[in-house]
Design an enzyme around this catalytic site. Structure first.
Site, PDB file in Angstrom:
ATOM      1  N   HIS A  79       0.831  -1.204   0.000  1.00  0.00           N
ATOM      2  CA  HIS A  79       0.000   0.000   0.000  1.00  0.00           C
ATOM      3  C   HIS A  79       0.870   1.260   0.000  1.00  0.00           C
ATOM      4  CE1 HIS A  79       1.004   0.612   4.217  1.00  0.00           C
ATOM      5  NE2 HIS A  79       0.724  -0.664   4.427  1.00  0.00           N
ATOM      6  N   THR A  85       0.178   3.591  12.393  1.00  0.00           N
ATOM      7  CA  THR A  85      -0.780   2.611  12.896  1.00  0.00           C
ATOM      8  C   THR A  85      -1.233   3.043  14.287  1.00  0.00           C
ATOM      9  OG1 THR A  85       1.013   1.275  13.815  1.00  0.00           O
ATOM     10  CG2 THR A  85       0.236   0.719  11.588  1.00  0.00           C
ATOM     11  N   LYS A 284      12.415  -6.484  10.144  1.00  0.00           N
ATOM     12  CA  LYS A 284      11.921  -7.258   9.002  1.00  0.00           C
ATOM     13  C   LYS A 284      12.623  -8.617   8.905  1.00  0.00           C
ATOM     14  CE  LYS A 284       9.278  -3.906   8.224  1.00  0.00           C
ATOM     15  NZ  LYS A 284       7.920  -3.997   8.846  1.00  0.00           N
TER      16      LYS A 284
END
Length: 448
Positions: A79, A85, A284
């Protein structure tokens, strides 16, 4: 232009309430310097924003080698740029509140906080992120439009988060606009994140997290920055986690306001960029990447769907796929010229790892960055990142495959590719044994 504005306003209702400039008005600015988005912040700083970096090509797109042409394309895209968030936003506001609670600052770069109000929304796309998705759709038509016809439209899916859905609809708008509205693809399918979803990483219940490695590096790089901030704002009593939140504001506030955030002056003065970037790399790598035992198995479902589309054969998978949806030509059609899927950064990482992209000779060290590492989040999963798999028809009728991440050709040495990154389709399928074997038992460990 008026019709385009109306479309984006209607399809991207998640940020229609925002007081920022519209996606259309920012779009012209992006095109003025598309290689590096003009946000008032140098590229060298943007690169340290890791997964919060805006998209720009990691390399110049190179056409397939002579004798080969693209006959099918698969776009997997993150996105566009978003607001923080919910959890991150809450932590940012708490850190800012600590700084604003003190009586005085000894560093003038904090003076802006005296009259600062936190105005960012949460979770949804910012207008800049809508424009990123729109431009990606334009690029897809210009590069691959010949693969599309009235009877062979792109098949577009999105994970159900509003930022993924809105990215998909802005992409279809950009695609249509670039075609002179001769083509108008639609968002064909939304995959629920509370069910089987190959575009999200929420299904593996026993998957670990990157918290241990992240905490170790945070304690190392953030400690002197935290000390400096506490000296500059006596009584704030910031923690290293607060420091991480404040550093994130440089990127998140900048992409929301589309101008350099006042937090960026602190970010650069304190040289927070390198440490912040490596913290994201660790997150990650040990979250859904190679460093997590149950990381890459979360990308297996998408890889098996990709293999099915490339070969024109039914999906063979016992992991994340929804067998009802993938078993229907209506919801998982084969034989299309173009596919576009909209997902999240953590899921893209899992898919990269499942496929064997961005291999690391050594695991990332949570105490010391490896300057030569291939694993760098800003190159892999910036906002609007994309992995593009091109199926090629080469001379002699040979079917081949090439994979690009943010326009950089992946070497694909694991399937015999040479310098051009091209390997035969059969060799590529053969190389994906981990996915074809449903994760070699790892998927069962998600629930054992």
């Amino acid at each position: 232009m008026k019709a385009l504005l109306m479309f984006i306003t209607l399809t991207c209702v998640s940020f229609a309430h925002a007081t920022l400039s519209s996606p259309v008005s920012t779009r012209a600015n992006h095109k003025a310097n598309k290689e590096v988005p003009s946000l008032g912040v140098p590229k060298s700083v943007q690169e340290t924003w890791a997964m919060f970096s805006p998209y720009y090509p990691a390399a110049t797109y190179v056409k397939p080698p002579k004798g080969c042409s693209v006959d099918q394309v698969h776009i997997l895209q993150r996105h566009g740029a978003r607001y923080p968030t919910s959890g991150v936003g809450k932590r940012i506001k708490a850190a800012i509140k600590k700084l604003q609670s003190v009586n005085q600052y000894t560093d003038s770069k904090l003076d802006f906080l005296k009259n600062y109000t936190y105005v960012l929304h949460k979770n949804t796309l910012v207008p800049f992120g809508a424009a990123q998705s729109f431009e990606s759709g334009e690029e897809a038509f210009k590069r691959y439009g010949s693969l599309v016809s009235k009877k062979n439209q792109p098949f577009v899916r999105a994970s159900s988060s509003s930022r993924c859905v809105d990215s998909a609809t802005n992409w279809t708008a950009g695609f249509s606009d670039a075609s002179g509205h001769g083509k108008w693809p639609v968002l064909s399918l939304i995959l629920s994140e509370s069910a089987n979803d190959t575009l999200d990483n929420a299904m593996c219940k026993n998957a670990g997290s990157a918290n241990p490695q992240a905490k170790q590096w945070l304690a190392s790089f953030a400690a002197p920055i935290t000390a400096h901030l506490n000296a500059a704002a006596p009584g704030a009593n910031l923690t290293d986690k607060d420091t991480d939140s404040l550093l994130a504001m440089c990127s998140l506030d900048t992409v929301a306001q589309e101008k350099a955030s006042p937090f960026c002056a602190l970010y650069e003065e304190l040289n927070g960029g390198p440490g912040f970037a490596y913290l994201a790399d660790l997150d990650k790598y040990y979250g859904t990447g190679y460093g997590q035992a149950l990381g890459r198995v979360q990308g297996v479902g998408y890889v098996n769907e990709l293999l099915a589309r490339l070969t024109g054969q039914p999906v063979q998978d016992r992991t994340q796929t929804n067998t009802t949806l993938d078993g229907s030509q209506a919801t998982f059609p084969l034989g299309r010229g173009m596919y576009a899927d909209f997902s999240h950064d953590n899921q893209l990482i899992a898919i990269y790892a499942a496929m064997g992209l961005f291999p690391q000779a050594k695991a990332l060290d949570p105490t010391k960055p490896d300057a030569g590492r291939t694993w760098q989040a800003w190159k892999m999963v910036p906002f609007s990142a994309r992995m593009v798999t091109e199926r090629l028809k080469c001379s002699g009728g040979k079917e081949s495959v090439r994979v690009l991440v943010n326009d950089a050709v992946m070497p694909l040495e694991f399937c015999g590719a040479k310098g051009d990154g091209v390997c035969t389709l059969d060799a590529f399928v053969e190389s994906q044994a981990y996915a074809r074997n449903n994760g070699d038992g790892d998927w069962e460990k998600c629930f054992a």
